[in-house]
Enzyme design. Structure first.
Site, PDB file in Angstrom:
ATOM      1  N   ASP A 195     -38.910 -56.453 -20.401  1.00 11.10           N
ATOM      2  CA  ASP A 195     -38.621 -57.539 -21.306  1.00 11.10           C
ATOM      3  C   ASP A 195     -38.896 -59.022 -20.449  1.00 11.10           C
ATOM      4  OD1 ASP A 195     -38.566 -56.229 -23.739  1.00 11.10           O
ATOM      5  OD2 ASP A 195     -36.358 -56.439 -23.727  1.00 11.10           O
ATOM      6  N   TYR A 220     -40.909 -55.148 -34.079  1.00  6.49           N
ATOM      7  CA  TYR A 220     -40.521 -56.323 -34.552  1.00  6.49           C
ATOM      8  C   TYR A 220     -41.340 -56.783 -35.813  1.00  6.49           C
ATOM      9  CZ  TYR A 220     -37.830 -57.666 -30.462  1.00  6.49           C
ATOM     10  OH  TYR A 220     -36.849 -57.848 -29.607  1.00  6.49           O
TER      11      TYR A 220
END
Length: 469
Positions: free
Chosen positions: A151, A402
């Site tokens: 990330d 997402y």
């Protein structure tokens, strides 16, 4: 003819030829001067173009992949007039969702130069909509794509490209160095928020029209992070929410008000037993509504609503149609956190309409796959699990990821209301597939009050790629 006469004759001929040559040179000089004078006079007195629009097109071939670099319409005699996006209108009444864009970036990336990226989101000005995304400083099907499941790294940057286009080095614009980000337009310029740095001391860098205007230092030193979707601008002020603290326990949450990239006010939410991450925010009648991710303990989504003075209200979506992932099966809801199977989560969104709510969610209750939109006419305030409409977006057997909200202002659409829209990230690669990389493509939909379709619009890339074999 004697010798002297020959010499005189030859000399005379040479003299005549020389005079003629000189006259020709003088004539050339006069013609050049006259031509220059005419051109200068025309530049000094431009004629009015009869056409109202002039179109310039620049096209480039890159690695046998055709990329349209620009297609810009310039209105003759007109300039781009800055305005202020009011944000005072209500959301448009809608009956369903029409597909707006699909970039197919993973499919195209098997052959073309396409960024490895995640966390895409969309934001619109009064002139255009752009896709923003966090790159990994690498291209698909290239050795630097190895290990991009991570990330946070110093190589991640926020970039943007025209909506619907696959993000490549040739159509994308650098915005900020960031592994967490947000962006929005106030009618006069783009505000970008890019967070980068170490987990125990990250900094958010604010830019307005590309120039650094302010910074926010991590106040808890525990992974400062923000929305991963658009911020909200109302009457020249822009608003965002940030989180600092544990991802699996009580953290700290702050609202920020900014003008032209400068922070003019911030407050910390008093929200014990709440968990806010990766909020999807939108304007509605001059206020900001955010629907967020509870990564700590809830199957339903928390919300915060606030006015332009940052006076706020907080709660959880009451509906028994739960919106997070992982989550419990639909059942009895709660206007506080639904604690069953609530650990971890995924970024998502909802749109409030009075007591009703449009809920976007994965089809699977345990993995990031499938996607659907559900209309619960009483779901904002009531706890039952009944709903009146469902629209399929991605099949259960296809990967999603997402999702988040964005809006189109009346200044863009010409409507008298704010059009609600959403995007869905379609994650491919690690950790679920046998690749060395993790990336995604995206689709988007906008609300309409006319006919729509239920279907599946998956990523569709055939994996693994050459680099993975």
């Amino acid at each position: 003819m004697n010798t002297n006469q020959r010499i005189i004759t030859i000399g005379t001929i040479c003299l005549i030829v020389g005079i003629i040559s000189l006259l020709l040179q003088i004539g050339n000089i006069i013609l050049l001067w006259m031509s220059h004078s005419i051109q200068t006079g025309e530049k000094s007195h431009p004629k009015v173009c009869n056409q109202s629009v002039i179109t310039y097109e620049n096209n480039t071939w890159v690695n046998q992949t055709y990329v349209n670099i620009s297609n810009t319409n310039i209105a003759a005699g007109q300039g781009v007039t800055p305005i202020i996006l009011a944000g005072n209108s209500s959301l448009c009444p809608i009956s369903g969702w029409a597909i707006y864009s699909k970039d197919n970036s993973i499919r195209i990336g098997s052959k073309g130069d396409i960024f490895v990226m995640r966390e895409p989101f969309i934001s619109c000005s009064h002139l255009e909509c752009r896709t923003f995304f966090l790159t990994q400083g690498a291209l698909l099907n290239d050795r630097h794509s190895n290990g991009t499941v991570k990330d946070r790294s110093p190589y991640r940057t926020l970039m943007s490209c025209p909506i619907g286009e696959a993000p490549s080095p040739y159509n994308s614009r650098f915005e900020s160095v960031a592994w967490s980000a947000s962006a929005c337009h106030d009618g006069m310029g783009w505000l970008t928020i890019g967070i980068s740095g170490p987990d125990n001391g990250a900094v958010a860098v604010l830019k307005y029209n590309g120039i650094i205007t302010d910074t926010i230092k991590s106040w808890r030193n525990k992974i400062l992070r923000t929305q991963e979707s658009e911020c909200v601008c109302i009457n020249g002020s822009c608003f965002t929410i940030m989180t600092d603290g544990p991802s699996n326990g009580q953290a700290s949450y702050k609202l920020f008000k900014m003008e032209k990239g400068k922070i003019i006010r911030s407050i910390e939410l008093d929200a014990p037993n709440y968990h806010y991450e990766e909020c999807s925010c939108y304007p509605d009648t001059g206020k900001v509504v955010c629907v967020c991710r509870d990564n700590w303990h809830a199957s339903n989504r928390p919300w915060v609503s606030f006015d332009q003075n940052l006076d706020y209200q907080i709660g959880y979506i009451c509906s028994g149609v739960f919106g997070d992932n992982p989550r419990s099966n639909d059942g009895k809801g709660n206007c506080g956190p639904v604690l069953s199977n609530g650990a971890n989560g995924v970024k998502g969104f909802s749109f409030r309409y009075g007591n009703g709510v449009w809920i976007g969610r994965t089809k699977s209750i345990s993995s990031r796959s499938g996607f659907e939109m559900i209309w619960d006419p009483n779901g904002w305030t009531e706890t039952d699990s009944s709903f009146s409409m469902k629209q399929d977006i991605i099949a259960l057997t296809d990967w999603s990821g997402y999702s988040g909200s964005f809006v189109q202002h009346p200044e863009l659409t010409g409507m008298n209301c704010i059009r609600p829209c959403f995007w869905v990230e379609l994650i491919r690669g690690q950790p679920k597939e046998s690749t060395i990389w993790t990336s995604g493509s995206s689709i988007s939909f906008c609300g309409v009050n006319s006919g729509t379709a239920s279907w599946s619009w998956p990523d569709g890339a055939d994996l693994p790629f050459t680099i993975d074999k």
